[in-house]
Design an enzyme around this catalytic site. Structure first.
Site, PDB file in Angstrom:
ATOM      1  N   TYR A 147       0.841  -1.212   0.000  1.00 14.66           N
ATOM      2  CA  TYR A 147       0.000   0.000   0.000  1.00 14.66           C
ATOM      3  C   TYR A 147       0.871   1.255   0.000  1.00 14.66           C
ATOM      4  CZ  TYR A 147      -3.790   3.170   1.444  1.00 14.66           C
ATOM      5  OH  TYR A 147      -4.715   4.190   1.520  1.00 14.66           O
ATOM      6  N   THR A 177      -9.836   8.131   8.614  1.00  8.91           N
ATOM      7  CA  THR A 177     -11.175   8.707   8.476  1.00  8.91           C
ATOM      8  C   THR A 177     -12.205   7.626   8.804  1.00  8.91           C
ATOM      9  OG1 THR A 177     -10.309  10.133   6.740  1.00  8.91           O
ATOM     10  CG2 THR A 177     -12.688   9.938   6.850  1.00  8.91           C
TER      11      THR A 177
END
Ligand code: UDP
Length: 319
Positions: A147, A177
């Site tokens: 990632y 988030t």
């Protein structure tokens, strides 16, 4: 008046789908291209009768032409650690091949371009809080590298298309988030703790729980995206909530908000888990007049109904 046609790659995901809502609200016609690897049609079900909305099921790692577009929002990628560990190769492919293909669409039509990057570019940061000028501390061969390096490469390709092909680019670095439409099983800390608390199970704190994260409610995060998309800033901008919590504090807050009797259970810390993370948002404040409004406790309360329903659906499906 229509602003034009916006392409959102990964628009069926958690953040992508909230971005679609904001863009439609702002007057855009929105075209989503998503292969539904980690995204879900249900995130967009409420737009089924919206004439300014289209969903195309397609893998952006293959070259594609979305038709005449005015803005590309490139949000496609697995994003939770569980998802990118499960789909490591796909994560590298969408960050590299997918990014080229998204940028080619912007270049072909002279469209503006906005890409979702991540605080993971800073790795396990040695600078704290993290400013955009920090180059990071990333293990290029560790489990998270699929990632982290994909996103760092995404940023590199984006800057190259700006330099070599004059594409009008923007880069947002997104910090943790949370909010409605997160997958209950995506393995991230907020859905895990909410699910565990609502089921009365132990909350699984990895390591000693002293590692920190800074959690941003989704409406604040998307407001930051929209503001940045309207600015001319092409260097990366951090968008995240600067209030920092230990994971143990986060667990205690979830227990409080849910009114659960769950206990804490300690489990091993995953390899290369960043010890601390907090955005320096001076740049976003000055440039965009942006700062988050929703604190963690209020945001968890706003998300409670969604997680309750998601847990109920899961338990009734298992029956
Ligand atoms: N974490 C935890 N228990 C969980 C899930 C995550 O203690 O059930 C920790 C994880 O080790 C990390 C932090 O919570 O330190 C945030 O993890 P998450 O997977 O949400 O995202 P990350 O910020 O690591 O990408």
């Amino acid at each position: 008046m229509s602003r034009g046609r916006a392409l959102v790659t990964g628009g069926a995901g958690f953040l992508g789908s909230h971005l679609c809502d904001a863009l439609l609200g702002d007057g855009w016609h929105v075209v989503v291209v998503d292969n539904l690897l980690t995204g879900r049609r249900s995130n967009l079900a409420h737009l089924a009768n919206e004439p300014r909305f289209e969903l195309i099921e397609k893998d952006i790692c293959q070259p594609f032409d979305a038709g005449k577009i005015d803005y590309v929002f490139h949000f496609a990628s697995p994003a939770s650690p569980d998802d990118y560990h499960r789909h490591g190769i796909e994560t590298l492919q969408v960050g590299s091949l997918g990014t080229f293909n998204a940028l080619e669409n912007a270049r072909r039509y002279g469209a503006k371009y906005f890409v979702s990057s991540t605080s993971e570019c800073y790795g396990d940061p040695l600078e704290h809080p993290q400013k955009e000028t920090y180059w990071g501390n990333v293990n290029p061969i560790g489990p998270r590298s699929v990632y982290d390096e994909a996103k760092r490469f995404t940023e590199a390709v984006t800057m190259a298309y700006r330099r070599y092909h004059k594409v009008d680019t923007r880069i947002v670095r997104i910090f943790n988030t949370y909010g409605p439409r997160m997958q209950i099983n995506d393995g991230r800390v907020v859905p895990n703790f909410m699910k565990q608390a609502l089921l009365g199970e132990d909350l699984t704190v990895y390591g000693d729980g002293k590692q920190t994260r800074s959690f941003c409610y989704v409406s604040d995060e998307v407001d930051g995206f929209i503001r940045l998309s309207k600015s001319d800033e092409h260097l990366p901008v951090n968008i995240g909530n600067p209030n920092e919590f230990t994971i143990l504090e986060c667990a205690q807050l979830v227990v409080k908000v849910t009114g659960s009797k769950s206990q804490i259970r300690y489990e091993p810390l995953p390899q290369d888990d960043p010890k601390q993370r907090r955005p320096d948002i001076t740049k976003a404040r000055q440039l965009l007049g942006w700062e988050p409004k929703v604190n963690l406790e209020s945001g968890l309360r706003l998300t409670l109904d969604y997680f309750r329903k998601a847990v109920e659906e899961r338990t009734s499906a298992a029956r």
